[in-house]
Design a protein around this motif. Structure first.
Motif, PDB file in Angstrom:
ATOM      1  N   ILE A   1       0.835  -1.198   0.000  1.00  0.00           N
ATOM      2  CA  ILE A   1       0.000   0.000   0.000  1.00  0.00           C
ATOM      3  C   ILE A   1       0.870   1.247   0.000  1.00  0.00           C
ATOM      4  N   LEU A   2       1.981   1.195   0.722  1.00  0.00           N
ATOM      5  CA  LEU A   2       2.941   2.298   0.746  1.00  0.00           C
ATOM      6  C   LEU A   2       4.222   1.860   0.055  1.00  0.00           C
ATOM      7  N   SER A   3       4.937   2.836  -0.491  1.00  0.00           N
ATOM      8  CA  SER A   3       6.192   2.552  -1.178  1.00  0.00           C
ATOM      9  C   SER A   3       7.202   3.646  -0.859  1.00  0.00           C
ATOM     10  N   ARG A   4       8.453   3.287  -0.962  1.00  0.00           N
ATOM     11  CA  ARG A   4       9.511   4.279  -0.764  1.00  0.00           C
ATOM     12  C   ARG A   4       9.859   5.001  -2.072  1.00  0.00           C
ATOM     13  N   ALA A   5       9.215   4.593  -3.157  1.00  0.00           N
ATOM     14  CA  ALA A   5       9.464   5.221  -4.460  1.00  0.00           C
ATOM     15  C   ALA A   5       8.128   5.598  -5.083  1.00  0.00           C
ATOM     16  N   PRO A   6       8.086   6.656  -5.886  1.00  0.00           N
ATOM     17  CA  PRO A   6       6.818   7.058  -6.527  1.00  0.00           C
ATOM     18  C   PRO A   6       6.295   5.960  -7.426  1.00  0.00           C
ATOM     19  N   SER A   7       4.974   5.853  -7.504  1.00  0.00           N
ATOM     20  CA  SER A   7       4.365   4.868  -8.402  1.00  0.00           C
ATOM     21  C   SER A   7       4.436   5.373  -9.834  1.00  0.00           C
ATOM     22  N   LYS A   8       4.276   4.463 -10.772  1.00  0.00           N
ATOM     23  CA  LYS A   8       4.316   4.831 -12.187  1.00  0.00           C
ATOM     24  C   LYS A   8       3.107   5.674 -12.546  1.00  0.00           C
ATOM     25  N   GLY A   9       3.308   6.663 -13.361  1.00  0.00           N
ATOM     26  CA  GLY A   9       2.229   7.560 -13.754  1.00  0.00           C
ATOM     27  C   GLY A   9       1.353   6.967 -14.836  1.00  0.00           C
ATOM     28  N   PRO A  10       0.317   7.739 -15.264  1.00  0.00           N
ATOM     29  CA  PRO A  10      -0.621   7.253 -16.276  1.00  0.00           C
ATOM     30  C   PRO A  10       0.032   6.899 -17.599  1.00  0.00           C
ATOM     31  N   GLY A  11       1.191   7.491 -17.871  1.00  0.00           N
ATOM     32  CA  GLY A  11       1.840   7.230 -19.151  1.00  0.00           C
ATOM     33  C   GLY A  11       2.715   5.989 -19.162  1.00  0.00           C
ATOM     34  N   ALA A  12       2.719   5.236 -18.061  1.00  0.00           N
ATOM     35  CA  ALA A  12       3.561   4.051 -17.978  1.00  0.00           C
ATOM     36  C   ALA A  12       3.112   2.993 -18.974  1.00  0.00           C
ATOM     37  N   ALA A  13       4.044   2.099 -19.336  1.00  0.00           N
ATOM     38  CA  ALA A  13       3.734   1.043 -20.295  1.00  0.00           C
ATOM     39  C   ALA A  13       2.678   0.102 -19.732  1.00  0.00           C
ATOM     40  N   PRO A  14       1.843  -0.497 -20.593  1.00  0.00           N
ATOM     41  CA  PRO A  14       0.832  -1.452 -20.113  1.00  0.00           C
ATOM     42  C   PRO A  14       1.480  -2.606 -19.364  1.00  0.00           C
ATOM     43  N   SER A  15       0.775  -3.141 -18.377  1.00  0.00           N
ATOM     44  CA  SER A  15       1.296  -4.241 -17.574  1.00  0.00           C
ATOM     45  C   SER A  15       1.327  -5.522 -18.409  1.00  0.00           C
ATOM     46  N   PRO A  16       2.117  -6.516 -17.973  1.00  0.00           N
ATOM     47  CA  PRO A  16       2.120  -7.807 -18.687  1.00  0.00           C
ATOM     48  C   PRO A  16       0.728  -8.435 -18.771  1.00  0.00           C
ATOM     49  N   LYS A  17      -0.083  -8.294 -17.723  1.00  0.00           N
ATOM     50  CA  LYS A  17      -1.425  -8.870 -17.742  1.00  0.00           C
ATOM     51  C   LYS A  17      -2.293  -8.187 -18.800  1.00  0.00           C
ATOM     52  N   TYR A  18      -2.119  -6.873 -18.948  1.00  0.00           N
ATOM     53  CA  TYR A  18      -2.842  -6.101 -19.966  1.00  0.00           C
ATOM     54  C   TYR A  18      -2.505  -6.655 -21.350  1.00  0.00           C
ATOM     55  N   LEU A  19      -1.208  -6.790 -21.628  1.00  0.00           N
ATOM     56  CA  LEU A  19      -0.765  -7.263 -22.936  1.00  0.00           C
ATOM     57  C   LEU A  19      -1.186  -8.707 -23.173  1.00  0.00           C
ATOM     58  N   GLU A  20      -1.174  -9.517 -22.098  1.00  0.00           N
ATOM     59  CA  GLU A  20      -1.587 -10.914 -22.226  1.00  0.00           C
ATOM     60  C   GLU A  20      -3.058 -11.013 -22.599  1.00  0.00           C
ATOM     61  N   LEU A  21      -3.898 -10.169 -21.982  1.00  0.00           N
ATOM     62  CA  LEU A  21      -5.320 -10.190 -22.305  1.00  0.00           C
ATOM     63  C   LEU A  21      -5.549  -9.826 -23.775  1.00  0.00           C
ATOM     64  N   LEU A  22      -4.863  -8.796 -24.251  1.00  0.00           N
ATOM     65  CA  LEU A  22      -5.037  -8.381 -25.644  1.00  0.00           C
ATOM     66  C   LEU A  22      -4.616  -9.496 -26.607  1.00  0.00           C
ATOM     67  N   GLU A  23      -3.530 -10.195 -26.252  1.00  0.00           N
ATOM     68  CA  GLU A  23      -3.070 -11.282 -27.114  1.00  0.00           C
ATOM     69  C   GLU A  23      -4.060 -12.452 -27.091  1.00  0.00           C
ATOM     70  N   GLN A  24      -4.598 -12.756 -25.922  1.00  0.00           N
ATOM     71  CA  GLN A  24      -5.598 -13.821 -25.827  1.00  0.00           C
ATOM     72  C   GLN A  24      -6.836 -13.476 -26.642  1.00  0.00           C
ATOM     73  N   GLU A  25      -7.239 -12.215 -26.592  1.00  0.00           N
ATOM     74  CA  GLU A  25      -8.399 -11.788 -27.363  1.00  0.00           C
ATOM     75  C   GLU A  25      -8.130 -11.921 -28.861  1.00  0.00           C
ATOM     76  N   ARG A  26      -6.915 -11.628 -29.268  1.00  0.00           N
ATOM     77  CA  ARG A  26      -6.567 -11.700 -30.692  1.00  0.00           C
ATOM     78  C   ARG A  26      -6.546 -13.146 -31.184  1.00  0.00           C
ATOM     79  N   MET A  27      -6.083 -14.049 -30.340  1.00  0.00           N
ATOM     80  CA  MET A  27      -5.853 -15.418 -30.774  1.00  0.00           C
ATOM     81  C   MET A  27      -7.048 -16.363 -30.526  1.00  0.00           C
ATOM     82  N   ARG A  28      -7.935 -16.014 -29.644  1.00  0.00           N
ATOM     83  CA  ARG A  28      -8.973 -16.980 -29.250  1.00  0.00           C
ATOM     84  C   ARG A  28      -9.942 -17.277 -30.396  1.00  0.00           C
ATOM     85  N   ARG A  29     -10.453 -18.498 -30.364  1.00  0.00           N
ATOM     86  CA  ARG A  29     -11.453 -18.924 -31.344  1.00  0.00           C
ATOM     87  C   ARG A  29     -12.831 -18.557 -30.812  1.00  0.00           C
ATOM     88  N   ALA A  30     -13.737 -18.223 -31.712  1.00  0.00           N
ATOM     89  CA  ALA A  30     -15.071 -17.798 -31.307  1.00  0.00           C
ATOM     90  C   ALA A  30     -16.074 -18.269 -32.343  1.00  0.00           C
TER      91      ALA A  30
END
Length: 246
Positions: free
Chosen positions: A84-113
Protein backbone atom coordinates in the motif's frame (compact mmCIF):
# COMPACT_ATOMS: atom_id res chain seq x y z
CA UNK A 1 12.49 -0.34 9.43
CA UNK A 2 10.79 2.97 8.63
CA UNK A 3 12.70 6.07 9.68
CA UNK A 4 10.95 9.35 10.63
CA UNK A 5 12.74 11.33 7.91
CA UNK A 6 11.64 9.03 5.04
CA UNK A 7 9.20 10.16 2.37
CA UNK A 8 6.59 7.50 1.69
CA UNK A 9 4.26 7.26 -1.30
CA UNK A 10 0.68 5.98 -1.25
CA UNK A 11 0.70 3.60 -4.19
CA UNK A 12 -3.02 3.21 -4.90
CA UNK A 13 -4.48 6.39 -3.37
CA UNK A 14 -7.36 6.65 -5.84
CA UNK A 15 -8.24 2.99 -5.35
CA UNK A 16 -9.25 3.28 -1.69
CA UNK A 17 -12.91 2.61 -0.87
CA UNK A 18 -13.60 3.24 2.87
CA UNK A 19 -16.46 1.32 4.48
CA UNK A 20 -17.71 2.03 8.02
CA UNK A 21 -19.65 -0.77 9.69
CA UNK A 22 -20.26 -2.00 13.26
CA UNK A 23 -17.56 0.13 14.86
CA UNK A 24 -14.94 -0.78 12.26
CA UNK A 25 -13.38 1.07 9.34
CA UNK A 26 -12.27 -1.10 6.43
CA UNK A 27 -10.23 0.28 3.56
CA UNK A 28 -10.82 -1.74 0.39
CA UNK A 29 -8.05 -1.38 -2.17
CA UNK A 30 -7.72 -3.90 -5.00
CA UNK A 31 -7.53 -7.36 -3.41
CA UNK A 32 -6.58 -5.92 0.00
CA UNK A 33 -8.84 -5.16 2.95
CA UNK A 34 -7.28 -3.12 5.76
CA UNK A 35 -9.40 -3.01 8.92
CA UNK A 36 -9.18 -0.57 11.81
CA UNK A 37 -11.24 -1.44 14.90
CA UNK A 38 -9.79 1.24 17.19
CA UNK A 39 -11.81 4.48 16.84
CA UNK A 40 -8.76 6.62 17.57
CA UNK A 41 -7.20 5.26 14.37
CA UNK A 42 -10.16 6.21 12.14
CA UNK A 43 -8.91 9.80 11.61
CA UNK A 44 -5.44 8.38 10.97
CA UNK A 45 -6.74 6.09 8.22
CA UNK A 46 -8.91 8.85 6.75
CA UNK A 47 -5.87 11.11 6.54
CA UNK A 48 -3.76 8.36 4.97
CA UNK A 49 -6.05 7.94 1.96
CA UNK A 50 -5.90 11.69 1.24
CA UNK A 51 -2.13 11.60 0.67
CA UNK A 52 -0.08 11.12 -2.45
CA UNK A 53 3.13 11.23 -0.42
CA UNK A 54 4.11 12.26 3.10
CA UNK A 55 6.97 12.44 5.58
CA UNK A 56 6.79 9.39 7.84
CA UNK A 57 7.10 11.45 11.02
CA UNK A 58 4.06 13.53 10.02
CA UNK A 59 1.82 10.45 10.30
CA UNK A 60 2.17 10.57 14.09
CA UNK A 61 -0.06 13.66 14.13
CA UNK A 62 -2.92 12.35 12.00
CA UNK A 63 -5.11 11.11 14.87
CA UNK A 64 -6.99 13.34 17.33
CA UNK A 65 -4.39 12.46 19.96
CA UNK A 66 -0.80 12.22 18.58
CA UNK A 67 0.44 8.64 18.40
CA UNK A 68 3.74 7.35 19.73
CA UNK A 69 6.34 6.88 16.98
CA UNK A 70 6.86 3.10 17.56
CA UNK A 71 3.14 2.51 16.94
CA UNK A 72 3.14 4.66 13.79
CA UNK A 73 6.33 2.98 12.63
CA UNK A 74 4.67 -0.43 12.95
CA UNK A 75 1.57 0.71 11.05
CA UNK A 76 3.65 2.15 8.22
CA UNK A 77 5.86 -0.96 8.01
CA UNK A 78 2.78 -3.20 7.71
CA UNK A 79 1.40 -1.02 4.91
CA UNK A 80 4.72 -1.16 3.06
CA UNK A 81 4.74 -4.97 3.35
CA UNK A 82 1.17 -5.04 1.95
CA UNK A 83 2.21 -2.92 -1.05
CA UNK A 84 0.00 0.00 0.00
CA UNK A 85 2.94 2.30 0.75
CA UNK A 86 6.19 2.55 -1.18
CA UNK A 87 9.51 4.28 -0.76
CA UNK A 88 9.46 5.22 -4.46
CA UNK A 89 6.82 7.06 -6.53
CA UNK A 90 4.36 4.87 -8.40
CA UNK A 91 4.32 4.83 -12.19
CA UNK A 92 2.23 7.56 -13.75
CA UNK A 93 -0.62 7.25 -16.28
CA UNK A 94 1.84 7.23 -19.15
CA UNK A 95 3.56 4.05 -17.98
CA UNK A 96 3.73 1.04 -20.30
CA UNK A 97 0.83 -1.45 -20.11
CA UNK A 98 1.30 -4.24 -17.57
CA UNK A 99 2.12 -7.81 -18.69
CA UNK A 100 -1.42 -8.87 -17.74
CA UNK A 101 -2.84 -6.10 -19.97
CA UNK A 102 -0.77 -7.26 -22.94
CA UNK A 103 -1.59 -10.91 -22.23
CA UNK A 104 -5.32 -10.19 -22.31
CA UNK A 105 -5.04 -8.38 -25.64
CA UNK A 106 -3.07 -11.28 -27.11
CA UNK A 107 -5.60 -13.82 -25.83
CA UNK A 108 -8.40 -11.79 -27.36
CA UNK A 109 -6.57 -11.70 -30.69
CA UNK A 110 -5.85 -15.42 -30.77
CA UNK A 111 -8.97 -16.98 -29.25
CA UNK A 112 -11.45 -18.92 -31.34
CA UNK A 113 -15.07 -17.80 -31.31
CA UNK A 114 -18.36 -18.90 -32.90
CA UNK A 115 -19.24 -17.20 -36.17
CA UNK A 116 -22.71 -16.26 -34.93
CA UNK A 117 -24.62 -16.15 -31.60
CA UNK A 118 -25.83 -19.41 -30.12
CA UNK A 119 -28.52 -19.96 -27.52
CA UNK A 120 -29.46 -22.59 -24.96
CA UNK A 121 -32.75 -23.14 -26.77
CA UNK A 122 -30.77 -25.02 -29.44
CA UNK A 123 -30.96 -28.78 -28.82
CA UNK A 124 -27.61 -29.14 -30.62
CA UNK A 125 -25.88 -26.89 -28.10
CA UNK A 126 -27.26 -28.89 -25.21
CA UNK A 127 -26.06 -32.13 -26.80
CA UNK A 128 -22.59 -30.69 -27.39
CA UNK A 129 -22.32 -30.11 -23.65
CA UNK A 130 -23.82 -33.48 -22.76
CA UNK A 131 -26.92 -31.95 -21.23
CA UNK A 132 -30.60 -32.69 -21.22
CA UNK A 133 -32.82 -29.62 -21.16
CA UNK A 134 -34.11 -30.25 -17.64
CA UNK A 135 -30.57 -30.35 -16.20
CA UNK A 136 -29.20 -27.13 -17.72
CA UNK A 137 -29.43 -25.06 -14.53
CA UNK A 138 -27.65 -27.80 -12.59
CA UNK A 139 -24.54 -27.10 -14.67
CA UNK A 140 -24.90 -23.47 -15.74
CA UNK A 141 -25.52 -20.96 -12.89
CA UNK A 142 -28.93 -19.39 -13.41
CA UNK A 143 -27.53 -15.84 -13.53
CA UNK A 144 -25.30 -16.86 -16.46
CA UNK A 145 -28.05 -18.30 -18.65
CA UNK A 146 -28.67 -14.93 -20.31
CA UNK A 147 -24.99 -14.09 -20.78
CA UNK A 148 -24.84 -15.48 -24.32
CA UNK A 149 -27.87 -13.43 -25.42
CA UNK A 150 -27.12 -10.55 -27.80
CA UNK A 151 -28.39 -7.01 -27.21
CA UNK A 152 -29.44 -4.41 -29.80
CA UNK A 153 -25.81 -3.38 -30.30
CA UNK A 154 -24.81 -6.92 -31.23
CA UNK A 155 -22.88 -7.44 -27.98
CA UNK A 156 -23.44 -10.34 -25.61
CA UNK A 157 -25.03 -9.54 -22.27
CA UNK A 158 -22.19 -11.21 -20.36
CA UNK A 159 -19.34 -9.60 -22.35
CA UNK A 160 -16.16 -11.16 -20.88
CA UNK A 161 -18.26 -13.15 -18.38
CA UNK A 162 -20.14 -15.01 -21.11
CA UNK A 163 -20.47 -18.65 -20.09
CA UNK A 164 -19.27 -21.05 -21.33
CA UNK A 165 -16.29 -19.01 -22.63
CA UNK A 166 -16.33 -20.88 -25.94
CA UNK A 167 -19.65 -19.22 -26.81
CA UNK A 168 -18.25 -15.69 -26.55
CA UNK A 169 -18.32 -13.81 -29.83
CA UNK A 170 -15.55 -11.66 -31.25
CA UNK A 171 -16.79 -8.08 -31.43
CA UNK A 172 -14.76 -4.85 -31.75
CA UNK A 173 -13.82 -3.70 -28.23
CA UNK A 174 -11.81 -0.73 -26.98
CA UNK A 175 -9.58 -1.51 -23.99
CA UNK A 176 -8.08 1.12 -21.71
CA UNK A 177 -6.43 1.41 -18.30
CA UNK A 178 -9.01 2.58 -15.76
CA UNK A 179 -8.50 6.24 -14.83
CA UNK A 180 -11.50 6.52 -12.51
CA UNK A 181 -11.05 6.66 -8.74
CA UNK A 182 -12.12 3.42 -7.10
CA UNK A 183 -10.99 -0.17 -6.68
CA UNK A 184 -10.12 -0.55 -10.41
CA UNK A 185 -7.98 2.63 -10.68
CA UNK A 186 -4.82 1.82 -12.73
CA UNK A 187 -5.50 -1.90 -12.34
CA UNK A 188 -3.18 -4.29 -14.18
CA UNK A 189 -6.07 -5.46 -16.34
CA UNK A 190 -7.73 -2.95 -18.68
CA UNK A 191 -11.37 -1.91 -18.59
CA UNK A 192 -13.86 -2.47 -21.39
CA UNK A 193 -14.39 1.09 -22.62
CA UNK A 194 -16.90 0.04 -25.28
CA UNK A 195 -19.18 -1.49 -22.65
CA UNK A 196 -18.70 1.51 -20.35
CA UNK A 197 -19.77 3.97 -23.04
CA UNK A 198 -22.83 1.86 -23.79
CA UNK A 199 -23.71 1.63 -20.09
CA UNK A 200 -23.42 5.41 -19.63
CA UNK A 201 -25.94 5.94 -22.41
CA UNK A 202 -28.55 3.90 -20.50
CA UNK A 203 -27.51 4.55 -16.89
CA UNK A 204 -30.07 7.25 -16.09
CA UNK A 205 -33.03 5.16 -17.32
CA UNK A 206 -31.72 2.21 -15.28
CA UNK A 207 -31.56 4.39 -12.14
CA UNK A 208 -35.03 5.74 -12.84
CA UNK A 209 -36.46 2.23 -13.20
CA UNK A 210 -34.70 1.14 -10.00
CA UNK A 211 -36.27 4.02 -8.07
CA UNK A 212 -39.68 3.08 -9.46
CA UNK A 213 -39.27 -0.53 -8.33
CA UNK A 214 -38.04 0.59 -4.92
CA UNK A 215 -41.01 2.92 -4.45
CA UNK A 216 -43.42 0.11 -5.34
CA UNK A 217 -41.72 -2.26 -2.90
CA UNK A 218 -41.88 0.28 -0.07
CA UNK A 219 -45.56 0.87 -0.84
CA UNK A 220 -46.24 -2.84 -0.42
CA UNK A 221 -43.82 -3.37 2.46
CA UNK A 222 -43.25 -0.10 4.35
CA UNK A 223 -39.89 0.19 6.13
CA UNK A 224 -38.53 2.50 8.82
CA UNK A 225 -36.73 5.52 7.32
CA UNK A 226 -33.29 4.77 5.95
CA UNK A 227 -33.59 0.97 6.20
CA UNK A 228 -33.56 -1.52 3.36
CA UNK A 229 -32.76 -5.08 4.40
CA UNK A 230 -31.42 -8.03 2.44
CA UNK A 231 -34.70 -9.88 2.92
CA UNK A 232 -36.56 -7.01 1.26
CA UNK A 233 -34.23 -7.22 -1.74
CA UNK A 234 -34.96 -10.95 -2.00
CA UNK A 235 -38.67 -10.20 -1.82
CA UNK A 236 -38.27 -7.65 -4.63
CA UNK A 237 -36.40 -9.98 -6.98
CA UNK A 238 -38.09 -13.35 -6.26
CA UNK A 239 -41.06 -14.36 -8.41
CA UNK A 240 -44.39 -14.03 -6.68
CA UNK A 241 -46.06 -17.18 -5.37
CA UNK A 242 -49.00 -18.45 -7.40
CA UNK A 243 -52.36 -17.72 -5.87
CA UNK A 244 -54.81 -20.40 -4.75
CA UNK A 245 -56.33 -22.40 -7.56
CA UNK A 246 -60.03 -22.81 -7.86
Amino acid sequence: MVEPHETLFVVPRKRFVPVYEAGELTLHVGQHEISFDEPELFPWAEKLIEQDSFLAAAAAGWSLTPLEWPRVQSLLADLIDAGILSRAPSKGPGAAPSPKYLELLEQERMRRAPASPRFWTEPELLREHGLEEGYLEAVVPVFRLAHIAVDREGRQVGELNTFPPGLRLKVPTEWKTCAYAGSRYHDELPMNMTALKSMLAHWKPVLSATLTFRAELLKRRPQPPGQFRLGDLLFLTAPSSPGPRS
